[in-house]
Enzyme design. Sequence first.
Site, mmCIF file in Angstrom:
data_model
loop_
_atom_site.group_PDB
_atom_site.id
_atom_site.type_symbol
_atom_site.label_atom_id
_atom_site.label_comp_id
_atom_site.label_asym_id
_atom_site.label_seq_id
_atom_site.Cartn_x
_atom_site.Cartn_y
_atom_site.Cartn_z
ATOM 1 N N GLY B 127 0.833 -1.208 0.000
ATOM 2 C CA GLY B 127 0.000 0.000 0.000
ATOM 3 C C GLY B 127 0.863 1.252 0.000
ATOM 4 N N TYR B 128 1.596 1.444 -1.056
ATOM 5 C CA TYR B 128 2.442 2.636 -1.192
ATOM 6 C C TYR B 128 1.771 3.673 -2.080
ATOM 7 C CZ TYR B 128 6.821 1.205 1.028
ATOM 8 O OH TYR B 128 7.800 0.884 1.917
ATOM 9 N N SER B 129 1.627 3.289 -3.370
ATOM 10 C CA SER B 129 1.162 4.248 -4.379
ATOM 11 C C SER B 129 -0.264 4.704 -4.120
ATOM 12 C CB SER B 129 1.213 3.613 -5.774
ATOM 13 O OG SER B 129 2.511 3.219 -6.081
ATOM 14 N N GLU B 244 15.672 -3.060 -2.793
ATOM 15 C CA GLU B 244 15.197 -3.746 -3.976
ATOM 16 C C GLU B 244 16.092 -3.606 -5.188
ATOM 17 O OE1 GLU B 244 13.450 -6.099 -3.145
ATOM 18 O OE2 GLU B 244 12.753 -5.943 -5.198
ATOM 19 N N SER B 372 10.496 4.523 -11.554
ATOM 20 C CA SER B 372 10.578 4.564 -13.020
ATOM 21 C C SER B 372 12.028 4.790 -13.440
ATOM 22 C CB SER B 372 9.699 5.678 -13.567
ATOM 23 O OG SER B 372 10.314 6.932 -13.321
ATOM 24 N N ASN B 373 12.344 4.431 -14.682
ATOM 25 C CA ASN B 373 13.714 4.613 -15.139
ATOM 26 C C ASN B 373 14.116 6.084 -15.145
ATOM 27 O OD1 ASN B 373 13.491 1.879 -15.462
ATOM 28 N ND2 ASN B 373 14.491 1.831 -17.466
ATOM 29 N N GLU B 374 13.146 6.967 -15.298
ATOM 30 C CA GLU B 374 13.452 8.397 -15.205
ATOM 31 C C GLU B 374 13.908 8.744 -13.786
ATOM 32 O OE1 GLU B 374 10.660 7.206 -16.634
ATOM 33 O OE2 GLU B 374 11.007 7.722 -18.726
#
Lengths: 387, 387, 366, 366
Positions: B127-129, B244, B372-374
């Site tokens: 439950g993060y996002s 992670e 995200s990769n950004e």
Amino acid sequence: MDLAFSPEDLQFYEHVRDTLAANLPADIEEKERLGQRLSKEDMLRWQDVLAANNWLAAGWPAEYGGPGFNATRRYLFEQAYGSLYAPPPVQFGITMVGPVIYNYANQEQKDRFLPAIRENKVWWCQGYSEPGAGSDLASLKTKAVRDGDHYVVNGQKTWTTWAHWADWMFCLVKTDTTCKPQAGISFLLIDMKTPGITIRPIKTIDGDHEVNEVFLENVRVPVENLIGEEGAGWGYGKALLEHERFIMSGSARSRRNLKELRKQVAANSPFAQEISRLEIQLRALEFLELRLLSTMNAGGNPGPRASALKIRGTEIAQAISRLRLEMLGPDAVGVSQGFMEADGSLPAGPAEAAMAMPTYLNLRKLTIWGGSNEIQRMVMAKATLGL
Amino acid sequence: MDLAFSPEDLQFYEHVRDTLAANLPADIEEKERLGQRLSKEDMLRWQDVLAANNWLAAGWPAEYGGPGFNATRRYLFEQAYGSLYAPPPVQFGITMVGPVIYNYANQEQKDRFLPAIRENKVWWCQGYSEPGAGSDLASLKTKAVRDGDHYVVNGQKTWTTWAHWADWMFCLVKTDTTCKPQAGISFLLIDMKTPGITIRPIKTIDGDHEVNEVFLENVRVPVENLIGEEGAGWGYGKALLEHERFIMSGSARSRRNLKELRKQVAANSPFAQEISRLEIQLRALEFLELRLLSTMNAGGNPGPRASALKIRGTEIAQAISRLRLEMLGPDAVGVSQGFMEADGSLPAGPAEAAMAMPTYLNLRKLTIWGGSNEIQRMVMAKATLGL
Amino acid sequence: MNFEYDETEQMLADSVHRFMDDTAGMEKARADAALDKGYSADSWNTCAEMGWLAAPFAEENGGFGLGAVGSMIVEEALGKGLSPLPYLTSVVFSGKILEQLGEAVEDLLEGVISGEKVLSIALHETGKGYGYETPSTTATLQNGEWVVNGAKSNVVSAGAADGFIVSATVDGDGFGLFYVEAGEVAANIREINLVDNRRAGHISFVAAKAARLDEGNGLEIFDNALDEVLIAAASENLGAMQAAFDQTLEYAKIRKQFGKELGKFQVLQHRLVDMSIKVEEARSIIMAAAMALKEGHEDAKSLSRAAWVQSLWSGRHVGEEAIQIHGGIGMTDELEIGDFVKRINANELLFGIPMHHIERYNTLMA
Amino acid sequence: MNFEYDETEQMLADSVHRFMDDTAGMEKARADAALDKGYSADSWNTCAEMGWLAAPFAEENGGFGLGAVGSMIVEEALGKGLSPLPYLTSVVFSGKILEQLGEAVEDLLEGVISGEKVLSIALHETGKGYGYETPSTTATLQNGEWVVNGAKSNVVSAGAADGFIVSATVDGDGFGLFYVEAGEVAANIREINLVDNRRAGHISFVAAKAARLDEGNGLEIFDNALDEVLIAAASENLGAMQAAFDQTLEYAKIRKQFGKELGKFQVLQHRLVDMSIKVEEARSIIMAAAMALKEGHEDAKSLSRAAWVQSLWSGRHVGEEAIQIHGGIGMTDELEIGDFVKRINANELLFGIPMHHIERYNTLMA
């Protein structure tokens, strides 16, 4: 919608191509084909051919003595020209200072300067960039202080292409340092023979000497050499840069170069795949160019979308020069020319290949100058996408 | 410097690979090979195999009941596992909430929660996002207000993978809205059976239902389910995300998938060129991973350089899924399976191909989630390059 | 599995890097290129005295036993220092061919390792691209002696070499490797400059007396040596790209545009990160390939090609971005950036473009 | 040279775009895909009534004479609207094959143009990739009648079609094109869903009665039709990518992250610019290819391939970036983004990946 040009336009294209081809000196064509450097005399000789047809200032309206081409003819002229191994004309007079003069100068200045540009009589160079102000013109430091009938100019310009061959320089200078950075900039024309000008060559990575630093020390410039209003130079300079963008795709030359590469490989070669990949990208670019031209013909303004031509045109030209290197392989690793066989003959490879690497290196400039591709993207983000 | 692993380490690798291979149910292996979806029961069945070897919580220290692998063994375990068509274990318990619990929870909580994770008894979800707070956790809105022995939680979580199968959720909630955004965040464990929790499925572009929205309305959570200190949850959450990053390259699976592709083409096929291009990139990534591992073994900290593993690992995995599509061609355009020939037999093509497009679509998530990769590039720019 | 240098490796790296930091760089490289040999004989003597020429060879051959790891370490420093020293062609390429040939060439190898002899490889032929396997140059037996005829191009350090290892097609017997003393062709060498301040020569072999080196296994010997050459050249590229990246990062932190440092623009931050990843990827696979070759792993051959290709991908990307991010100043000869780019490009053309090596990689993996 | 629509073209574009805006889009497309035919018969009737099915055909064949420009205009709108209507396969592919065959198939073509008949193309065979030229499906003469045997896969709108144009190898005579009535194979069609909400079918032809369409020139006829199919499909991709880009740009202007709009992040600004350029490049070359084919330019065939390949490059780039920039929400079925991506990818797999068409382009340009 129709793709074909009118018969008259096609005739025009052929006329330009055939006339230029017939008058292109063989030695200059050969140098251009091999990517060799041209002398000042070479360039003047070729520009005399252009001037003789009134095609040197090809973009000028008839009102100022130019050929007065419409957008289509202008495009076709570039295509015909670019299909040949003919050196591009020096831009600083004809597409940079020329339009500023005919748009913003007084009649006396127009009469004095325009014919000489059109007729290949005066070599111009550009005094925009300064150390610390490349794409960012607002931070100019070169100062011009009024002293009677003269401005006294002190400062330093850089990246000045062919300053060592130039007769005149057009220059952005600060005439007022008290106001906002953009507001105090004026547009001055400076005779390169004026005392106080020193030129220091900058050698570039391709081993060439094209660009220079220009030092101005108490250079006295007559007030009548000011174009337009004092303090309004920023606006003239910006207009000039935008004027340039539309014709910067270089697609005709890329097509010519790619055609040459395709001649050298079989259809099933892995290089043919790479050539086709680039050619498809190039065709998309060519038709984008035509589409924007069509918009202009229909009375529209392509606006900053034309930045896409600069971005993609330069990327593709660089990629072609890279592919050429790979196709030549080890033959392109040396920079000295004219190796003889034991029997005294000149082998086919090296002479063709000798300038491939310098050309690749030289073309790295394409994505940097004329408003770097990063700047072009920012322009499009703001003006086209509204970001 | 030496490249070879010790004989003991290689033996370990083989032991893991052979043990897993011997115990991998054929139906699960087949589903994984074809990219088909696994049921909850499939996943639990496989995780029971892992748990039976105490390899479910493979990254846990021995102190908390894990196998206590050193960095090399941890790496080799992942490589052995990833070389098989075995489904990856659900991460939320073992690599996300587990380490937070053993690092920050009190003894009672450790005793209560850790064994159940290790032994595949409890399914956790994250439950993060929240809507409006994807990569940007500082703008969380879900609130927990203390009411006696309970927190009363109200808000909405999203992208909650397998919420519909989960027993528990770990949750970042705001317990203080008066301070700086990061400071008021706490880390709560919530039983999914608590009244007030509603799950709404989110269907993704690959046609699957993995993620969900989770609505929390006056959900009463006992105070003893708070991990660590109230208001310190941001720190625990961040530590978890960094934990992670190291194992996110997915190189073993990419290698397995690429190997499968190479089997299908001749060495002179143009596809072989593409496979080799990807394989060379993958090998560079694998050795970068080993190099960072070597740094860790030598007592160093790979730090944010590990973000490179995430960036390149996900890009390569996506590119492989794309290449697979192209190699399958029209056979991969349908999503229904099991077309029979007129004689009732199942043709070889479609069943293999059926999930190629859903897999390609599903893997688009790799560059979005897990930071995200950004975001990864921003982390590296700051922390590695000092920009 | 250990990517950290051991004590010997670290000492080698420290000493050669220190020497490069002290004596190399753009100015020195350009000055040296104008010397008689195209490089500094003093520097070469130092290399010999310090044992760097011996680093990649087996102890029983008079070397230090570091194999490909040794040449990788030395070459990275040479790349960073833009050095024109003939390490790649004399020590790695020639030396690794000789090392496979045993006693017959013992003296030659000794000369290479001691630095007393500088050899080069006469390999390229005009218009043949990377068609190494089928030289147009021929070798024939005349009165029991071999003579070589043909033209070789872009032979690195040709003017300074004491002898050449020459690939030639042997009448009816395919590919062969020959040794030709410099004196045999001295009059037929035309020296040229490579794009990167190294010197090379085009050589006409006109009935040049030669000694045959191989026993029909020339292509295999050549290919084995190439395994290490590609790793060493990749490492030279790595040294160059690492330096180009470091200088670009430094520049981005200092140079202001539109009132802020380049490194504060998000677009450039992302691009600098991508450059740094490319460098790390190249470094990782080059180290692995060197270890694999040294340790005799079965995939050393394919890894050598993979490391080479990655060094070109990374090097091209980093080099082009380094120029672009520098802007105009990156186009000038006043910075080292251009020289790094030229070194990487020259190596690419000399030792083979990605397409060529990926084809070979394909057949190795099939 | 004029890239602006004339009055007729503009009217066609306006009307079909208006219809799509009113009746199409994600919800409608998904609902229609679940209908019996896999598309809305009402919508198809409207297309027929409005004359859109007639747009690309010559006036003497009952069409409006807009050629490839006509199908390009219609298809762009269908792509934008995610429509599952069988325009590409029935009107463009089948219709353009029939149009080359003259009187013998007059009735069929009339049926296609009037919308009374929906045809499809049975082309793909499992495991054959894009090996169109050599079908495993065979056609043989039995008692003076042609029969077709074999299995075709991924025949678009197979369940709704009244008949199929089938490629088959004719005993001793190479590639041939055949017409098979739907009734001949009705029992042997297994319907499937394509990834993009279109329906298709796998068909077993078991001694299916057929009429031969070509006179030994089947491959040429097929390839000529493909010229227009590729442009029309490219235009469908264009409609989809333009919409995906527009929605992404819109989203970037609204959605905030770390306290500011996505569109204020310089990295995303550059990437959105690159997306916009990719769309413009595709649009330009597609328009040019359509005009070239309509006007009979000599390079129409190569331009058709080039336009198709560019539509795939652009479409893939724009689609993948659209998802990435949207982030998580772009991965869901709640936005149209995924549907656009799926449409472009389905078209790519159906009509051929870039590698396949670049090979053909090579031979056309050689």
